[in-house]
Design an enzyme around this catalytic site. Structure first.
Site, short mmCIF file in Angstrom:
data_model
loop_
_atom_site.label_atom_id
_atom_site.label_comp_id
_atom_site.label_asym_id
_atom_site.label_seq_id
_atom_site.Cartn_x
_atom_site.Cartn_y
_atom_site.Cartn_z
N SER A 33 -2.18 -10.06 -106.84
CA SER A 33 -2.36 -9.93 -105.39
C SER A 33 -3.09 -8.64 -105.05
CB SER A 33 -0.99 -9.94 -104.70
OG SER A 33 -0.21 -8.87 -105.19
N GLY A 78 4.74 -11.72 -102.38
CA GLY A 78 6.19 -11.88 -102.35
C GLY A 78 6.73 -12.63 -101.13
N CYS A 83 0.55 -10.95 -112.60
CA CYS A 83 1.41 -10.88 -111.42
C CYS A 83 2.67 -11.68 -111.71
CB CYS A 83 0.66 -11.47 -110.22
SG CYS A 83 1.65 -11.61 -108.73
N ASN A 84 3.81 -11.02 -111.64
CA ASN A 84 5.06 -11.72 -111.91
C ASN A 84 5.33 -12.81 -110.87
OD1 ASN A 84 5.35 -8.85 -113.07
ND2 ASN A 84 7.01 -9.97 -114.05
N THR A 85 4.99 -12.50 -109.62
CA THR A 85 5.28 -13.44 -108.54
C THR A 85 4.45 -14.72 -108.70
OG1 THR A 85 5.61 -11.49 -107.17
CG2 THR A 85 5.45 -13.59 -106.02
N CYS A 90 7.48 -6.09 -111.85
CA CYS A 90 6.36 -6.38 -110.96
C CYS A 90 5.23 -5.50 -111.43
CB CYS A 90 6.74 -6.04 -109.51
SG CYS A 90 5.32 -6.04 -108.39
N THR A 91 4.03 -6.05 -111.53
CA THR A 91 2.95 -5.27 -112.14
C THR A 91 2.51 -4.10 -111.25
OG1 THR A 91 1.34 -6.89 -111.31
CG2 THR A 91 2.08 -7.14 -113.60
N1 DGL Z 1 1.96 -7.45 -108.77
C1 DGL Z 1 2.70 -8.54 -108.18
C2 DGL Z 1 3.88 -8.91 -109.09
O1 DGL Z 1 3.83 -8.59 -110.27
C3 DGL Z 1 3.01 -8.22 -106.76
C4 DGL Z 1 3.57 -9.35 -106.02
C5 DGL Z 1 3.28 -9.35 -104.54
O2 DGL Z 1 2.13 -9.30 -104.16
O3 DGL Z 1 4.25 -9.42 -103.79
O4 DGL Z 1 4.83 -9.54 -108.71
#
Ligand code: DGL
Length: 241
Positions: free
Chosen positions: A12, A44, A74-76, A185-186
């Site tokens: 993101s 998120g 991105c984890n999300t 979260c990255t």
């Molecule tokens: N870097 C994203 C992650 O790892 C951010 C998520 C988001 O934009 O809320 O989840």
């Protein structure tokens, strides 16, 4: 797919750049293309369908650039979209993020670990399955810190205000004895210094970036897609579609 083709990355925002950098550090001959979906950051709080649509649109753009593999940095997005992307493009290797519960559970001495991530990441099956597989007998405390994503995008990664926000989130887990904090979260490694200061000697941070880079190497090697010399690697950023 050509082994000299670039690896596509997306997030993101800027968080996933740390994943791209870990990959470049490990695999010196790889070219990359990185897309930050800044106009839609943070993911998120968005509905999962929206994140899925964005992930598919960005993947399409990266594939149009002949990317040989796609890293969901991105984890999300991994939590809500990777299964759909694999279904839609069964021949494309997708590598996603996984909260580093496994090393944290292996290393903890207190038997309590804290995972810092977005709430969507905790809703996904990856987090649940990773805990079931690797952390039985360990107390896992999930701490949702969605607002940290925007703080990092604004460049607020350090200082008293940031430390106060971090303390409010992680102090209860530290008080419960957590001695490992997973950066799930990255975006959060950018705040690592401040998080480490708040945790001081009580807990060690775990950043999954090196493990993800190792996974990228495994996936590319298995498919004979690792770039080999002579190549001139190029690292590019592209606008989101
Ligand atoms: N870097 C994203 C992650 O790892 C951010 C998520 C988001 O934009 O809320 O989840």
């Amino acid at each position: 797919m050509a082994s000299s083709a670039p690896i596509g990355f997306f997030d993101s925002g800027v968080g996933g750049l740390a994943i791209r950098d870990a990959v470049i550090k490990r695999l010196h001959f790889e070219s990359t293309i990185y897309i930050a979906d800044k106009a839609n950051c943070p993911y998120g709080p968005k509905p999962p369908e929206f994140v899925r649509e964005r992930s598919a649109a960005i993947t399409e753009t990266l594939l149009a650039q002949s990317c040989k593999a796609i890293v969901l940095a991105c984890n999300t997005a991994t939590a809500v979209a990777i299964d759909h992307l694999r279904e839609k493009w069964p021949d494309v290797p997708f590598i996603g993020m996984e909260p580093a519960v496994k090393p944290a559970a292996a290393e903890t001495r207190s038997g309590v670990i804290c995972v810092l991530a977005t709430s969507r990441t905790f809703e996904g099956r990856h987090f649940r399955e990773t805990c079931e597989r690797f952390a039985s007998g360990v107390k896992v405390i999930p701490v949702a810190a969605d607002e940290f994503v925007e703080m990092v995008e604004r460049g607020e990664t350090w200082g008293l205000f940031v430390e106060k926000a971090i303390r409010a989130k992680i102090e209860p887990a530290l008080n419960e004895g957590a001695d490992r904090i997973v950066l799930g979260c990255t975006h959060f490694p950018k705040m690592a210094k401040a998080i480490a200061r708040v945790a001081s000697h009580r807990a060690t941070l775990i950043d999954p970036a090196p493990a993800i880079a190792a996974q990228v190497e495994r996936v590319l090697r298995d498919r004979s897609l690792l770039a080999t010399p002579p190549v001139m690697p190029v690292q590019r950023m592209m606008d989101a579609p």
